[in-house]
Design a protein around this motif. Structure first.
Motif, PDB file in Angstrom:
ATOM      1  N   GLY A 145     -57.695  34.771  28.430  1.00  0.00           N
ATOM      2  CA  GLY A 145     -57.182  34.671  29.784  1.00  0.00           C
ATOM      3  C   GLY A 145     -58.147  35.085  30.872  1.00  0.00           C
ATOM      4  N   PHE A 146     -59.171  35.887  30.566  1.00  0.00           N
ATOM      5  CA  PHE A 146     -60.094  36.348  31.593  1.00  0.00           C
ATOM      6  C   PHE A 146     -61.258  35.394  31.825  1.00  0.00           C
ATOM      7  CE2 PHE A 146     -61.975  38.172  27.733  1.00  0.00           C
ATOM      8  CZ  PHE A 146     -63.296  37.807  27.877  1.00  0.00           C
ATOM      9  N   THR A 147     -61.435  34.401  30.948  1.00  0.00           N
ATOM     10  CA  THR A 147     -62.663  33.595  30.975  1.00  0.00           C
ATOM     11  C   THR A 147     -62.852  32.876  32.302  1.00  0.00           C
ATOM     12  OG1 THR A 147     -62.445  33.254  28.596  1.00  0.00           O
ATOM     13  CG2 THR A 147     -63.935  31.787  29.776  1.00  0.00           C
ATOM     14  N   HIS A 148     -61.776  32.311  32.848  1.00  0.00           N
ATOM     15  CA  HIS A 148     -61.912  31.538  34.088  1.00  0.00           C
ATOM     16  C   HIS A 148     -62.150  32.424  35.306  1.00  0.00           C
ATOM     17  CE1 HIS A 148     -57.724  32.813  34.154  1.00  0.00           C
ATOM     18  NE2 HIS A 148     -57.689  32.532  35.439  1.00  0.00           N
ATOM     19  N   LEU A 149     -62.017  33.742  35.138  1.00  0.00           N
ATOM     20  CA  LEU A 149     -62.221  34.672  36.249  1.00  0.00           C
ATOM     21  C   LEU A 149     -63.672  35.143  36.356  1.00  0.00           C
ATOM     22  CD1 LEU A 149     -59.040  36.872  35.709  1.00  0.00           C
ATOM     23  CD2 LEU A 149     -59.315  34.965  37.305  1.00  0.00           C
ATOM     24  N   LEU A 150     -64.486  34.792  35.391  1.00  0.00           N
ATOM     25  CA  LEU A 150     -65.876  35.248  35.385  1.00  0.00           C
ATOM     26  C   LEU A 150     -66.740  34.405  36.311  1.00  0.00           C
ATOM     27  CD1 LEU A 150     -66.322  35.718  31.523  1.00  0.00           C
ATOM     28  CD2 LEU A 150     -65.964  37.521  33.212  1.00  0.00           C
ATOM     29  N   ASP A 151     -67.667  35.054  36.979  1.00  0.00           N
ATOM     30  CA  ASP A 151     -68.647  34.353  37.806  1.00  0.00           C
ATOM     31  C   ASP A 151     -69.749  33.821  36.893  1.00  0.00           C
ATOM     32  OD1 ASP A 151     -70.606  33.490  39.513  1.00  0.00           O
ATOM     33  OD2 ASP A 151     -70.768  35.357  40.656  1.00  0.00           O
ATOM     34  N   PRO A 152     -69.898  32.491  36.769  1.00  0.00           N
ATOM     35  CA  PRO A 152     -70.894  31.936  35.835  1.00  0.00           C
ATOM     36  C   PRO A 152     -72.332  32.301  36.197  1.00  0.00           C
ATOM     37  CG  PRO A 152     -69.998  30.220  37.266  1.00  0.00           C
ATOM     38  CD  PRO A 152     -69.171  31.448  37.503  1.00  0.00           C
ATOM     39  N   ASN A 153     -72.571  32.689  37.447  1.00  0.00           N
ATOM     40  CA  ASN A 153     -73.927  33.048  37.876  1.00  0.00           C
ATOM     41  C   ASN A 153     -74.239  34.524  37.694  1.00  0.00           C
ATOM     42  OD1 ASN A 153     -74.504  30.387  38.830  1.00  0.00           O
ATOM     43  ND2 ASN A 153     -73.259  30.821  40.648  1.00  0.00           N
ATOM     44  N   LYS A 154     -73.246  35.287  37.245  1.00  0.00           N
ATOM     45  CA  LYS A 154     -73.430  36.731  37.110  1.00  0.00           C
ATOM     46  C   LYS A 154     -73.802  37.054  35.666  1.00  0.00           C
ATOM     47  CE  LYS A 154     -71.071  41.074  38.166  1.00  0.00           C
ATOM     48  NZ  LYS A 154     -69.820  41.679  38.683  1.00  0.00           N
ATOM     49  N   LYS A 155     -75.029  37.462  35.476  1.00  0.00           N
ATOM     50  CA  LYS A 155     -75.527  37.788  34.146  1.00  0.00           C
ATOM     51  C   LYS A 155     -76.003  39.231  34.132  1.00  0.00           C
ATOM     52  CE  LYS A 155     -75.018  33.456  32.926  1.00  0.00           C
ATOM     53  NZ  LYS A 155     -73.929  33.041  32.013  1.00  0.00           N
ATOM     54  N   TRP A 156     -76.168  39.757  32.930  1.00  0.00           N
ATOM     55  CA  TRP A 156     -76.580  41.152  32.802  1.00  0.00           C
ATOM     56  C   TRP A 156     -77.964  41.403  33.376  1.00  0.00           C
ATOM     57  CZ3 TRP A 156     -81.005  42.525  30.299  1.00  0.00           C
ATOM     58  CH2 TRP A 156     -81.568  41.591  29.430  1.00  0.00           C
ATOM     59  N   PHE A 157     -78.803  40.349  33.432  1.00  0.00           N
ATOM     60  CA  PHE A 157     -80.188  40.537  33.863  1.00  0.00           C
ATOM     61  C   PHE A 157     -80.392  40.275  35.353  1.00  0.00           C
ATOM     62  CE2 PHE A 157     -79.594  36.362  31.894  1.00  0.00           C
ATOM     63  CZ  PHE A 157     -79.905  35.514  32.956  1.00  0.00           C
TER      64      PHE A 157
END
Length: 537
Positions: free
Chosen positions: A13-25
């Protein structure tokens, strides 16, 4: 009964809430969060360091001479005493983790291990050395109970499983440091050949003792203590650049609150008996205890603690060569464990567990045959092939039995059972290790290659068990994973009628507990993108 599988076509359920441009690096706060997580991950290094160090010390003439060439039974005690120390701490560890918090429990354990490393390096007798190793085990119990739970509970959602899997993978990093440190000190013509690696064992704990005060505390622990505003700030700061209204943060926060309120009101009894009170919890504990045993009784205990004895049995007696093989093996093991950690959410737990154990079986059979041929006929090629199959065994073992056991245990336990259930996991590992450390050197001395046949039969049982009972949990949050094991059965047990109030109760007599259940279900129903669960769990 084949373990229940979550539909692979659905996403959490949380997948669509993630910012695709936000990475750990490319995000400063995620980089900071992951740096704190690394400080927690090195807890496992202390444990891996211990096994490799004891393996290497047995190849050092300086250590053997100082302690008057320990007999096999004495070696068993020297290796097992660390786990005996762990057993002494297990009754208290979950209460510290749930009472003082994850962060303070890590610091408490690290302080004990710092003291123990000093005593170990300064040991003047076998008794002093044994006492120090007991304290290392005691301190490790507290730190190793809290650290992986905190990693799992503060990680950014897409990185939770790989990072938690990395925790146990770094056992091998500790083993690498110990193996190569001992290889480097081998030529020191004094007791510092073994005192130096004994002192370095405390380095991860020293770092934690000085730096862990700044670690973020678990939002789940904060909510459970009524500190909801602080939990929301923690989630917002690290997961959404400080924005408490971020949809992902709100999703995580509301899910945590709903789950903990559900636990608080519905699962009133959270003592040790609650680990086995419901069908869902019994399924959890059956799997957790099994994988804890499998992680130590798959033949790895021989290569981890008694590699030098195996090499001596096949006429590789040069200490330099023994230490070199041990050092290379630890690097190889770390490589495969880290690869598996990175693939955990792509390949899934079941596939990795089954691939790992099937590969371990074939590699162990090959070791058995090679050992037998050399023992009976003295063929040098058989000795060389045995070494090759040890490396092959380490490759397959690293796919699951090293990285997955901690992450899988933590994620299938709901919050209110997590500390106690994880303690049972660690307690089982310690019991299995103590048995191995006492039995393996004696059995190898009396049975040689025939002892390997016992493990061949046991690993077959492991494969069958894992095929029948391991439940797939990839791409789920901790709260969604908990629902896999409880599902509708838990709600029916509470309300008497599945989803909704009990059939025979008038509406005005609904308890506050049932209202909480209904509220929890309503929140769950909102997650239209969540995986559907099969009934065969």
């Amino acid at each position: 009964m084949v373990g229940g599988i979550v539909s692979a076509e659905k996403q959490s359920g949380f997948t669509h809430l993630l910012d695709p441009n936000k990475k750990w690096f490319n995000n400063r706060r995620l980089l900071t969060l992951n740096a704190w997580i690394v400080l927690l991950l090195i807890t496992s290094c202390t444990n891996g360091y211990d096994g490799s160090m004891m393996n290497s010390l047995q190849s050092l003439p300086q250590w053997k001479d100082y302690f008057n060439h320990p007999t096999p039974s004495q070696l068993g005690l020297l290796n097992a005493i660390q786990n005996i120390g762990s057993l002494a701490g297990y009754p208290f560890a979950p209460y510290l983790s749930d009472g003082l918090g994850r962060r303070r429990t890590v610091i408490f354990g690290a302080s004990i291990m710092c003291l123990a490393a000093i005593i170990q390096a300064a040991a003047q007798s076998v008794g002093m050395f044994i006492g120090a190793r007991f304290l290392i085990g005691l301190g490790l119990t507290f730190a190793a109970n809290a650290a992986p739970m905190l990693v799992s509970e503060i990680s950014y959602p897409p990185y939770r499983a790989p990072l938690t899997a990395t925790y146990n993978s770094l056992w091998n990093l500790g083993a690498i440091i110990a193996a190569w440190t001992t290889f480097g000190t081998f030529r020191i013509p004094s007791t510092w050949a073994w005192r130096t690696p004994s002192a370095i064992q405390g380095l991860p704990s020293v770092l934690q003792l000085f730096l862990a005060w700044n670690l973020p505390e678990s939002p789940r622990w904060l909510v459970s203590k009524g500190r909801e505003e602080q939990a929301l700030r923690t989630l917002a700061y690290y997961h959404a650049d400080g924005n408490p209204q971020d949809p992902l943060v709100q999703y995580e926060f509301n899910e945590i609150k709903a789950a903990i309120e559900f636990d608080r009101d519905v699962v009133a009894n959270i003592g040790w008996k609650s680990l086995f009170n419901t069908p869902g919890n019994r399924k959890r504990m059956r799997i957790i205890i099994a994988i804890a045993v499998f992680s130590q009784w798959s033949g790895n205990g021989i290569a981890s603690y008694y590699l030098n004895q195996i090499l001596t049995d096949i006429d590789i007696t040069d200490p330099t060569v023994q230490l070199l093989i041990n050092g290379i093996l630890t690097i190889w093991s770390l490589l495969w464990a880290l690869i598996a950690s990175g693939l955990i959410d792509k390949l899934g737990r079941r596939l990795l567990f089954l691939t790992s154990t099937i590969g371990v079986l074939f590699a162990w059979i090959a070791q058995t045959v090679s050992f037998a041929v050399f023992w009976e006929h003295g063929i040098p090629a058989a000795a060389h092939s045995l070494i090759a199959f040890i490396f092959l065994f380490s490759c397959f073992y690293g796919l699951a039995l090293s990285p997955l056991i901690v992450v899988y245990t933590v994620e299938i336990l709901p919050y209110h059972l997590r500390a106690k259930g994880f303690t049972v996991f660690n307690f089982t590992i310690s019991l299995a290790l103590i048995f191995n450390q006492y039995t393996n050197p004696i059995a190898l001395a009396h049975l040689a290659w025939k002892y390997y046949i016992i493990y061949c039969c046991w690993i077959v049982f492991e494969i069958v068990f894992l095929y029948l009972y391991v439940v797939e949990t990839k791409n789920l949050t901790l709260e969604e994973t908990a629902a896999l094991f409880d599902g509708e059965a838990a709600i029916e047990e509470i309300t008497g009628n599945g989803f909704g109030p009990a059939k025979d109760k008038p509406k005005e007599q609904e308890s506050s507990t049932e209202k909480e259940v209904a509220q929890f279900i309503e929140i769950e129903d909102i997650r239209k993108d969540s995986p559907f669960l099969t009934k065969d769990v």
